[in-house]
Design a protein around this motif. Sequence first.
Motif, PDB file in Angstrom:
ATOM      1  N   TYR A   1      -4.286  13.183  -5.007  1.00 32.49           N
ATOM      2  CA  TYR A   1      -5.047  12.021  -4.544  1.00 32.49           C
ATOM      3  C   TYR A   1      -6.493  12.151  -4.998  1.00 32.49           C
ATOM      4  O   TYR A   1      -7.075  13.244  -5.013  1.00 32.49           O
ATOM      5  CB  TYR A   1      -5.030  11.884  -3.020  1.00 32.49           C
ATOM      6  CG  TYR A   1      -6.002  10.819  -2.543  1.00 32.49           C
ATOM      7  CD1 TYR A   1      -5.676   9.473  -2.658  1.00 32.49           C
ATOM      8  CD2 TYR A   1      -7.268  11.164  -2.067  1.00 32.49           C
ATOM      9  CE1 TYR A   1      -6.572   8.485  -2.276  1.00 32.49           C
ATOM     10  CE2 TYR A   1      -8.169  10.179  -1.685  1.00 32.49           C
ATOM     11  CZ  TYR A   1      -7.817   8.846  -1.796  1.00 32.49           C
ATOM     12  OH  TYR A   1      -8.710   7.876  -1.437  1.00 32.49           O
TER      13      TYR A   1
ATOM     14  N   PRO B   1      -4.243   0.609  -5.822  1.00 33.11           N
ATOM     15  CA  PRO B   1      -3.999   2.016  -6.153  1.00 33.11           C
ATOM     16  C   PRO B   1      -3.245   2.136  -7.478  1.00 33.11           C
ATOM     17  O   PRO B   1      -2.486   1.244  -7.851  1.00 33.11           O
ATOM     18  CB  PRO B   1      -3.144   2.511  -4.979  1.00 33.11           C
ATOM     19  CG  PRO B   1      -3.448   1.572  -3.850  1.00 33.11           C
ATOM     20  CD  PRO B   1      -3.685   0.239  -4.502  1.00 33.11           C
TER      21      PRO B   1
ATOM     22  N   GLU C   1       0.063   4.460   0.546  1.00 35.71           N
ATOM     23  CA  GLU C   1      -0.445   5.659   1.219  1.00 35.71           C
ATOM     24  C   GLU C   1       0.656   6.315   2.048  1.00 35.71           C
ATOM     25  O   GLU C   1       1.338   5.648   2.825  1.00 35.71           O
ATOM     26  CB  GLU C   1      -1.630   5.325   2.115  1.00 35.71           C
ATOM     27  CG  GLU C   1      -2.217   6.562   2.785  1.00 35.71           C
ATOM     28  CD  GLU C   1      -3.510   6.279   3.524  1.00 35.71           C
ATOM     29  OE1 GLU C   1      -4.109   7.238   4.051  1.00 35.71           O
ATOM     30  OE2 GLU C   1      -3.919   5.103   3.568  1.00 35.71           O
TER      31      GLU C   1
ATOM     32  N   ASN D   1       2.556   8.825   4.898  1.00 35.83           N
ATOM     33  CA  ASN D   1       2.345   8.886   6.346  1.00 35.83           C
ATOM     34  C   ASN D   1       3.011  10.122   6.939  1.00 35.83           C
ATOM     35  O   ASN D   1       3.488  10.089   8.067  1.00 35.83           O
ATOM     36  CB  ASN D   1       2.898   7.616   7.000  1.00 35.83           C
ATOM     37  CG  ASN D   1       2.397   7.432   8.417  1.00 35.83           C
ATOM     38  OD1 ASN D   1       1.277   7.820   8.739  1.00 35.83           O
ATOM     39  ND2 ASN D   1       3.236   6.854   9.261  1.00 35.83           N
TER      40      ASN D   1
ATOM     41  N   ARG E   1     -10.175   9.301  -5.235  1.00 35.35           N
ATOM     42  CA  ARG E   1     -10.767   7.964  -5.215  1.00 35.35           C
ATOM     43  C   ARG E   1     -11.502   7.769  -6.531  1.00 35.35           C
ATOM     44  O   ARG E   1     -12.418   8.537  -6.850  1.00 35.35           O
ATOM     45  CB  ARG E   1     -11.729   7.822  -4.038  1.00 35.35           C
ATOM     46  CG  ARG E   1     -12.389   6.442  -3.894  1.00 35.35           C
ATOM     47  CD  ARG E   1     -11.411   5.400  -3.451  1.00 35.35           C
ATOM     48  NE  ARG E   1     -12.080   4.101  -3.232  1.00 35.35           N
ATOM     49  CZ  ARG E   1     -11.425   2.972  -3.018  1.00 35.35           C
ATOM     50  NH1 ARG E   1     -10.094   2.965  -2.995  1.00 35.35           N
ATOM     51  NH2 ARG E   1     -12.080   1.840  -2.829  1.00 35.35           N
TER      52      ARG E   1
ATOM     53  N   ASP F   1      -7.747   3.802  -5.409  1.00 33.68           N
ATOM     54  CA  ASP F   1      -7.143   5.101  -5.115  1.00 33.68           C
ATOM     55  C   ASP F   1      -6.234   5.543  -6.260  1.00 33.68           C
ATOM     56  O   ASP F   1      -5.412   4.770  -6.751  1.00 33.68           O
ATOM     57  CB  ASP F   1      -6.318   5.032  -3.831  1.00 33.68           C
ATOM     58  CG  ASP F   1      -7.173   4.778  -2.603  1.00 33.68           C
ATOM     59  OD1 ASP F   1      -8.171   5.495  -2.445  1.00 33.68           O
ATOM     60  OD2 ASP F   1      -6.852   3.868  -1.817  1.00 33.68           O
TER      61      ASP F   1
ATOM     62  N   PRO G   1      -1.281  11.736   5.203  1.00 37.13           N
ATOM     63  CA  PRO G   1      -2.174  10.645   4.794  1.00 37.13           C
ATOM     64  C   PRO G   1      -3.268  11.141   3.855  1.00 37.13           C
ATOM     65  O   PRO G   1      -3.698  12.294   3.939  1.00 37.13           O
ATOM     66  CB  PRO G   1      -2.756  10.139   6.116  1.00 37.13           C
ATOM     67  CG  PRO G   1      -1.724  10.512   7.131  1.00 37.13           C
ATOM     68  CD  PRO G   1      -1.147  11.819   6.675  1.00 37.13           C
ATOM     69  N   TRP G   2      -3.700  10.270   2.972  1.00 33.61           N
ATOM     70  CA  TRP G   2      -4.727  10.657   2.013  1.00 33.61           C
ATOM     71  C   TRP G   2      -5.978  11.131   2.722  1.00 33.61           C
ATOM     72  O   TRP G   2      -6.359  10.597   3.778  1.00 33.61           O
ATOM     73  CB  TRP G   2      -5.075   9.474   1.118  1.00 33.61           C
ATOM     74  CG  TRP G   2      -3.968   9.102   0.174  1.00 33.61           C
ATOM     75  CD1 TRP G   2      -2.973   9.904  -0.279  1.00 33.61           C
ATOM     76  CD2 TRP G   2      -3.739   7.820  -0.418  1.00 33.61           C
ATOM     77  NE1 TRP G   2      -2.138   9.212  -1.128  1.00 33.61           N
ATOM     78  CE2 TRP G   2      -2.589   7.932  -1.235  1.00 33.61           C
ATOM     79  CE3 TRP G   2      -4.401   6.588  -0.348  1.00 33.61           C
ATOM     80  CZ2 TRP G   2      -2.088   6.861  -1.963  1.00 33.61           C
ATOM     81  CZ3 TRP G   2      -3.907   5.523  -1.083  1.00 33.61           C
ATOM     82  CH2 TRP G   2      -2.766   5.664  -1.883  1.00 33.61           C
TER      83      TRP G   2
ATOM     84  N   HIS H   1      -3.242   8.184  -7.113  1.00 30.70           N
ATOM     85  CA  HIS H   1      -2.261   8.993  -6.390  1.00 30.70           C
ATOM     86  C   HIS H   1      -1.074   9.277  -7.299  1.00 30.70           C
ATOM     87  O   HIS H   1      -0.877   8.593  -8.315  1.00 30.70           O
ATOM     88  CB  HIS H   1      -1.780   8.247  -5.137  1.00 30.70           C
ATOM     89  CG  HIS H   1      -0.923   7.057  -5.462  1.00 30.70           C
ATOM     90  ND1 HIS H   1       0.459   7.101  -5.428  1.00 30.70           N
ATOM     91  CD2 HIS H   1      -1.246   5.804  -5.882  1.00 30.70           C
ATOM     92  CE1 HIS H   1       0.935   5.922  -5.793  1.00 30.70           C
ATOM     93  NE2 HIS H   1      -0.075   5.109  -6.058  1.00 30.70           N
TER      94      HIS H   1
ATOM     95  N   ASP I   1       0.836  -1.187   0.000  1.00 34.15           N
ATOM     96  CA  ASP I   1       0.000   0.000   0.000  1.00 34.15           C
ATOM     97  C   ASP I   1       0.878   1.248   0.000  1.00 34.15           C
ATOM     98  O   ASP I   1       1.756   1.404   0.846  1.00 34.15           O
ATOM     99  CB  ASP I   1      -0.896  -0.005   1.235  1.00 34.15           C
ATOM    100  CG  ASP I   1      -1.918   1.101   1.171  1.00 34.15           C
ATOM    101  OD1 ASP I   1      -2.872   0.948   0.410  1.00 34.15           O
ATOM    102  OD2 ASP I   1      -1.753   2.115   1.875  1.00 34.15           O
TER     103      ASP I   1
END
Length: 430
Positions: free
Chosen positions: A380, A278, A197, A199, A382, A416, A223-224, A418, A195
Amino acid sequence: MSTTLAYPPDEPAVLEERRTVLVRSASHLTELGDTLASARTMALGDWSGITAQAADAAFKARIASAEDSASRLRSTAMAVEQYRAGVVAARAQIDELRARQNAIFAARADTDAAARAFVAAPTAEGVAGFLRSLARQTVLRREAANLASTYADVMQRVAEAAQTCTTALWEHGPGLTERARHLADQAGVRSPHEDPEPNGTSYPDGLGPMVPGTTIPMPEAPPWPDADPGAGEYNSESASPGDYLTHQAALGAATALQWKWPNASENLRHFLGNSGRPLEQDVDQMLVDLPGLSTRVASVQAQLSAKAVTQARAAGITEPVTFPVSTGWDGYYAEPDESTNWFYATGGFRYSLQGQITVHPPPSPGGEWTYEQTTTVSTYDRYNWDGGKSTQIFGRTVTDEQLAELHRAGIAQEYDLHGTSSPSTSKGSG
C-alpha cells in the motif's frame, strides 16, 4: 416537459490536445528508434564476438520496443481523432436540433395564445381558427417527440463511438487505461468502481491462534495504514497556465517513457488522469525488481515458520495444526540504485503478509517437526507529491511541488496504490 439538448461531455479541443500529445510522443519514440539504430551501427563497429552479438540483440530489442510503442501511439491517436470527429458531428447536429426546438417552442407559444384568446372571447368566426390551433398543437407535440428521439439517436452514436475508442485505447494504447475507463464510463460499459480497501485483522506477532487441520480461509489484509498528508486539499486553488504546461509536459513524458519505466509511467498517467481511483500494482514484479524487499519478505516468512513450530511443539500437538498469518504494515523504500522504475512509481510504501502455516508433528518420537507455508504479500502507498525531488522532462525540470500543485488545482488527483502478490509456498523443518 422539454428535452434538454446537452452536448456530449467531451470537449473537441481537449480531445484534439490529447491526440496532439499522442502524435508528439509517437514522434519522440520514432526519433528514439532512429537514434538507437544509428548508435547500433556505430557501436558494433568497435565490438566483436559474443559482446557484439549481445549488444546487437540488446539494440534490436530496444529499437523494436520503440517502434512498437510508436505504432501503438499512432493507433490510439487515430482512435481519439475518430472519436473527436464524432463529437464534432454530434455537436453540429445538436445545434440544428436546438434551432428546431426553439422554433417549436415559438410555434407552441403562438398556438397557445390563439387558443386562450378564443376561450376568453369565443366567436362564431373564431371557431375555425381555434380548431386549427388545436390541430397545430398536436402536430407540434409530435415534432417535439421526434426531436427528442433524434437527439437520443445522436447521443447513442456518441456512446458507441466512445466504446470503440475505449477498445482501441485498451488494446493498442500503452498506459492509456485511465482515458479508456473515462470513455467507458460515459458509454455505460463499465460497472461503478468499488473501493478495494481490505478489512482484515493483523496479529501482534503475525500469527493467529492455531486451529486443528491443514487448511483455513485465506486471511484478508488489515485496513490500509494512515497515508502521508499529501499536497493538501484537492481542487482548492485555481489552475494557472503554468499548471497546464506542467500537466502536458508530464503527460507527454509519461507516455513516451512507458517502455523504460512502465510502472512509474502508468502511475503518473493515472495521477494526471484525475480520477482519484485506487490503482492496483504488480507486486509480483516488485518482488523481482526489488531484491531487498524479497529478502525482507523471506526473513519474515522464516521467522513466522519458526514461531509456528515453536508454539505447536510447546502445545504438544499430535495432529497437524494451522496458524493464520497476517502481519502489520511494515515500511520499505525503493531506492533508485535498486530500481529507478519503482523509485519513481512509488518510492516508500508499506507491505504486509497474509496466509497460513501448517505444522506437522513428527511421525515418531524424536523425529522432525515440519511445516508448510503459503503466503501472499500486500502493498500500500498513497500516490502523492510531498517530497523534495525533481525530474527532467523533455529538458524541463519538474519538481514535486509543481506536481503537487496540480492536485490542489484540480487537474490531477492523488490516489491509493495497492496490490497483492501471487501465493508463495515453502516447506521446511524445525
